[in-house]
Every structure is written in C-alpha cells, then in structure tokens.
Design an enzyme around this catalytic site. Structure first.
Site, PDB file in Angstrom:
ATOM      1  N   GLU A  25       7.359 -48.698   3.385  1.00  0.00           N
ATOM      2  CA  GLU A  25       6.650 -48.475   1.995  1.00  0.00           C
ATOM      3  C   GLU A  25       8.152 -48.312   1.109  1.00  0.00           C
ATOM      4  O   GLU A  25       8.946 -47.463   1.319  1.00  0.00           O
ATOM      5  CB  GLU A  25       6.048 -47.235   1.924  1.00  0.00           C
TER       6      GLU A  25
ATOM      7  N   GLU B 211       3.996 -40.894   7.626  1.00  0.00           N
ATOM      8  CA  GLU B 211       4.585 -39.813   6.960  1.00  0.00           C
ATOM      9  C   GLU B 211       4.236 -38.495   7.319  1.00  0.00           C
ATOM     10  O   GLU B 211       3.831 -37.624   6.911  1.00  0.00           O
ATOM     11  CB  GLU B 211       4.309 -39.930   5.375  1.00  0.00           C
TER      12      GLU B 211
HETATM   13  O1  AHR Z   1       1.566 -46.389  -0.927  1.00  0.00           O
HETATM   14  C1  AHR Z   1       0.769 -44.961  -1.545  1.00  0.00           C
HETATM   15  C2  AHR Z   1       1.113 -43.910  -0.526  1.00  0.00           C
HETATM   16  O2  AHR Z   1       2.436 -43.434  -0.419  1.00  0.00           O
HETATM   17  C3  AHR Z   1       0.727 -43.947   1.079  1.00  0.00           C
HETATM   18  O3  AHR Z   1      -0.640 -43.977   1.348  1.00  0.00           O
HETATM   19  C4  AHR Z   1       1.602 -43.126   1.593  1.00  0.00           C
HETATM   20  O4  AHR Z   1       1.849 -43.170   2.963  1.00  0.00           O
HETATM   21  C5  AHR Z   1       2.688 -42.897   0.679  1.00  0.00           C
HETATM   22  O5  AHR Z   1       2.834 -41.423   0.302  1.00  0.00           O
END
Ligand code: AHR
Length: 506
Positions: free
Chosen positions: A293, A174
């Site tokens: 994610e 990210e």
């Molecule tokens: O999954 C929780 C968080 O969400 C992770 O650390 C991050 O990559 C995202 O913002």
C-alpha cells in the site's frame, strides 16, 4: 543561471532487473472502489459480467501488473464465503472497517474474472483479524485446489472449474494497527501468521506468502514488529509488507515534497531488520519487501472519515481524494524510490485503483477520467524496462521540517541492453525554482533522444476533473537536448520528468 542538478548514469550502476510486480495496484471493498468503480452492471459500458469496460480499458492503459484484493482494513472482518455462490443466497453484512454495508455482489470468483479481463495478476489477502488458520486454508483450497475436494468442487459448481492459481497471499492486513479489527501484538500476530503460513504451505509449498509489516514508519512498534514477526515466521514467508501514505500537512509543502526520503528510509530499515533476523537465524534466504500500500492520502480531510451512527450505506463516497499537480510529482518520486529499491522490493501495490485514493475516477452511470497521478504511473510502468540503474547525483538541497536537508533533485534510470532503450526518471522537488539539468551519458555509446516529457503546472495545487480531465498532463519538454553524450535542459520547480533515449538505429 539556475542551480545545477548533475546526474551520472552508467550501465555498471546496476541495481536489479525491473520487476513487473512493482506496478501493482489494490482493489478493496471500500467506498466506490468495487461498486460503481470496477463493477456497475447498469453502466452503459458494462460487459456481460457487469464490469465497466471504460475502467478496464484505463486499468490496462495504466499498466497495472498485479492487484491486491479484497482489503485492506475490510479483510479483517470479511467472510470470503459470503462472496461466492448464487447471488440471491449471498448475505449483506456490516463492514466494520468502513462503517458500510457489504452486499457481497462481488466476491472471489467475480474478482478473478475481472483480473483476467484487466490482464493483472491477483494478490489475495486472508482474514487474520476475526479469523485464523482454518479459514485461510479454506479460501486457499476454494481458490486453488484442483477439483475433487469439497471446496474446489464448490468453486466448480459456482462456475470456475479451473484453479484460480493465485500465487501471492497476504497473511492479514496491518495487524500492527490499533484501528484493525482483531488487532494483535507482534507476538500474537507472529504466532497466527506462522501457523497460517505453515498450513498454507502444506497445501501448496510454492505459494508466495507475505507477512504483515508496519502500517507506516512512524508506528511506535516499527522495527520491533518486523523483528518479532520475522524471528518466528522467517522460514514460512517470502516477503514482509510495508505501507505508507503521504500528504501535505499544516501547509508544510517542503516536507511533503521530500516524502520519498521517508520511503527510502522505510525500505532500508525493513531490509536491515530482515537481514538482522537472517543473521540471527543463520539462514541463506533473504526476505523481500512487498510495499503493498503506497500513495498520497489526505487522511485528515472530511471525505476520509467513514460514516458513523445508524447509517450503514452501500458503497458510500469515501477517500475520493482529488490529486493536484504537486501530488503527482511526489507520487512520481515515490515510484523512483520503489524502482531504486528493486533489489529488495519484490512487489508493490498502489492503493488504490478506482475512486478510492485512486488514479482512475468514475461517475456512477457516467464518465471516467484520469487523475494527475495516472500519468507518472502509466509512463513509468510502460517505459521502465530491463535493468534498474542507480543514478549518481550532485544536487542542490532544500531545508524541510521533517527530514532536515533533502536533495532538490532525485532520479533513477532503467536500461534495456537488448533494445537499447535508456530511460531517466527525474524530479525537481524544490519549490524555489528551476534546476539546470546535466546528465552524463558518456558511458553509453550512440544514444539518441526519443522523447522528454515533463509534468508540471504553474499552480501546483491545480487538479484534473471530470469536466477538465487534461488540465495536468505531461508535456513535451523542449529544453532537453542531447549533445556529445550529455543531456542538458531545464526542470521547472515542482516537476516530474521522463527522458527516453535509444541506441541510434535501434
Ligand atoms: O487503502 C486504505 C486503507 O489504508 C486500507 O484499508 C488499510 O489497509 C490502510 O490503512
């Protein structure tokens, strides 16, 4: 009579083969995901390496194919060297992302030992926040190089003589997000990601490298970020990441129920941008999406906020969202969206696996249980086989603030020609009432109904707990029947269903 949802399923509507990597998950050094999640040496179920075998068992039952590690936001301040070698020499450090103390009891070698026991493929993220090309290369050599150089000999001395053989590598995490330690502009990230990828490929040309895409489809840089990053990194990477979390906000249940519309839009937009760069650069290769994610996450709730001030706890309770029946329906719909895009989504990771926005919950020293979301994941992972089939859908619609008009039903199917197994995954995501389901299967000869299960609860906000872990579980749907190549039945309001059929005598 309820409104009718009509589906047409045909073996000709082929999207792509089902990819096992669609069913990945994520273990981050965050809250209690690692410590008292996968690892708890004092737990009664702990094995000789300190891993909770109750969690290992549920991980296998969940049907997880790959696991991303070690973060997440955590990785952008992480020194991988802290987590290898003799335990007593490993330093404790502040984890800036989650305002916690990282004891470094678990690191790369322990994770690989766990991954082997969990029967999952590892996916490793390098730190491109506070670190760069050199450290990315170092951790790659430590993990994968055959013995005979300093770093691989160090790995051998630490107890892992064989290469860990990690194929999938994320180039940071990210990096478009202003919350990220070492946050970068698209141009800055494109540069470091390209150089890290070039060096990593010099070490091993066969790696699968994933550049950071956008943290969600609402990021102000979404689209432009992917364009800039891929324009520079195109020849060096295989995938670009996408991340998305959904939740019911301000009581807007209808928009939440339609969340998969955003996932569809997000994937389609990333694919369009990647293909635009492909055309611009006149390349043959296509960049795939790593949706590494995704989940439901109530970020506005208190437990999602990291601790602050002087207290830097080890493994605090963080992001321990409790999932309702409705969350599981939206979650199942997100899996439908991922499967539907199997032609371009080459890998996906449910964030996360244990305790932290997770399908598996644990008590330190105590019980383990399944959240509602466990069920659509495990059933989809177990029964999505063969080819993904697009489903032609005639559906009533419902209005919602975020997307305007959304279809009440959504579905995808998988067809395994060899075994004769056909599986339909379908949601009624309309709160207003049941849908009369009709599925045209006349293109398939000689099918019989094996099982129809529906996840639904009269109270969509009810959840599973340690004391009542089976409050929300998929139940046999007796209304579903098959006659003359046509499935009929009823889908209750806010429900997720799996309908399994098989060739007669298969
Ligand atoms: O999954 C929780 C968080 O969400 C992770 O650390 C991050 O990559 C995202 O913002």
């Amino acid at each position: 009579m309820s409104p009718a949802l009509t589906l047409t399923v045909n073996p000709a509507f082929r999207v792509a083969p089902v990819r096992r990597r669609t069913f990945g998950a994520f273990v981050e050094h965050l809250g209690r995901c690692v410590y008292t999640g996968i690892h708890e040496p004092d737990h009664p179920s702990a094995d000789e390496d300190g891993f909770r075998t109750d969690v290992l068992e549920l991980t296998r039952e969940l049907g997880v194919s790959s696991v991303r590690y070690p973060g997440g936001n955590f990785v952008s301040g992480y020194k991988w060297e802290d987590g290898v070698g003799p335990l007593e020499q490993r330093p404790a450090r502040h984890d800036l992302a989650w305002h916690s103390t990282e004891p470094n009891t678990v690191g790369l070698d322990e994770f690989m030992a766990w991954a082997k026991k969990a029967e999952v493929e590892p996916m490793y993220a390098v730190n491109l926040g506070t670190r760069g090309v050199e450290e990315a290369l170092d951790v790659l050599q430590y993990a994968n190089a055959p013995q005979g150089i300093e770093l691989s000999d160090q790995r051998a001395a630490n107890g892992s003589p064989q290469s860990h053989g990690i194929r999938m590598w994320c180039l940071g995490n990210e990096m478009d997000g202003p919350w990220q330690t070492g946050h970068k502009t698209a141009e800055e990230y494109a540069r470091v990601a390209t150089e890290a990828a070039r060096a990593m490929r010099q070490e091993d040309p066969d790696l699968e490298l994933i550049a950071c895409g956008s943290s969600n489809s609402q990021m102000p840089t979404f689209g432009a970020w992917e364009n800039t990053v891929l324009t520079e990194a195109y020849d060096f990477v295989d995938m670009i990441s996408a991340h998305a979390y959904y939740s019911e906000k301000d009581g807007d249940q209808a928009s939440f129920l339609a969340s998969a519309d955003d996932m569809d839009y997000f994937i389609d937009s990333v694919v369009a941008t990647a293909d635009h760069v492909r055309a611009k650069l006149k390349r043959d290769k296509r960049i795939m999406v790593s949706f590494d994610e995704w989940n439901i996450w109530y970020q506005h709730r208190a437990e999602s906020r990291p601790p602050s001030g002087d207290d830097w706890p080890v493994a605090p309770v963080l992001l321990e969202d409790v999932y309702s029946a409705m969350d599981a329906v939206v979650f199942g719909n997100l899996l439908i969206s991922l499967l539907r895009h199997s032609d371009r989504v080459a890998s996906a990771s449910l964030a996360q696996l244990v305790n932290v926005i997770a399908p598996i919950m644990t008590e330190p020293g105590g019980r383990v249980w399944k959240q509602t979301t466990f069920h659509p994941f495990s059933l989809t992972s177990r029964h999505a086989k063969g080819e993904v089939l697009d489903v032609r859908l005639q559906s009533p619609t419902f209005e919602n603030q975020r997307f305007g008009t959304s279809t009440s039903g959504d579905a995808v199917a998988t067809w395994d020609e060899e075994t004769g197994d056909l599986t339909v995954f379908v949601v009624n995501r309309d709160a207003s009432g049941p849908l009369d389901l009709g599925v045209d299967l006349t293109a398939f000869a000689g099918l019989e109904l094996v099982e129809a299960l529906t996840l639904h609860h009269e109270d969509p906000y009810v959840a599973n707990t340690a004391d009542a872990p089976d409050t929300v579980t998929p139940q046999k749907n007796d209304t579903i029947a098959l006659a003359d190549g046509r499935l009929t039945g009823e889908l209750p309001a806010i429900s997720w269903s799996i309908i399994r059929l098989s060739r007669t005598g298969a």
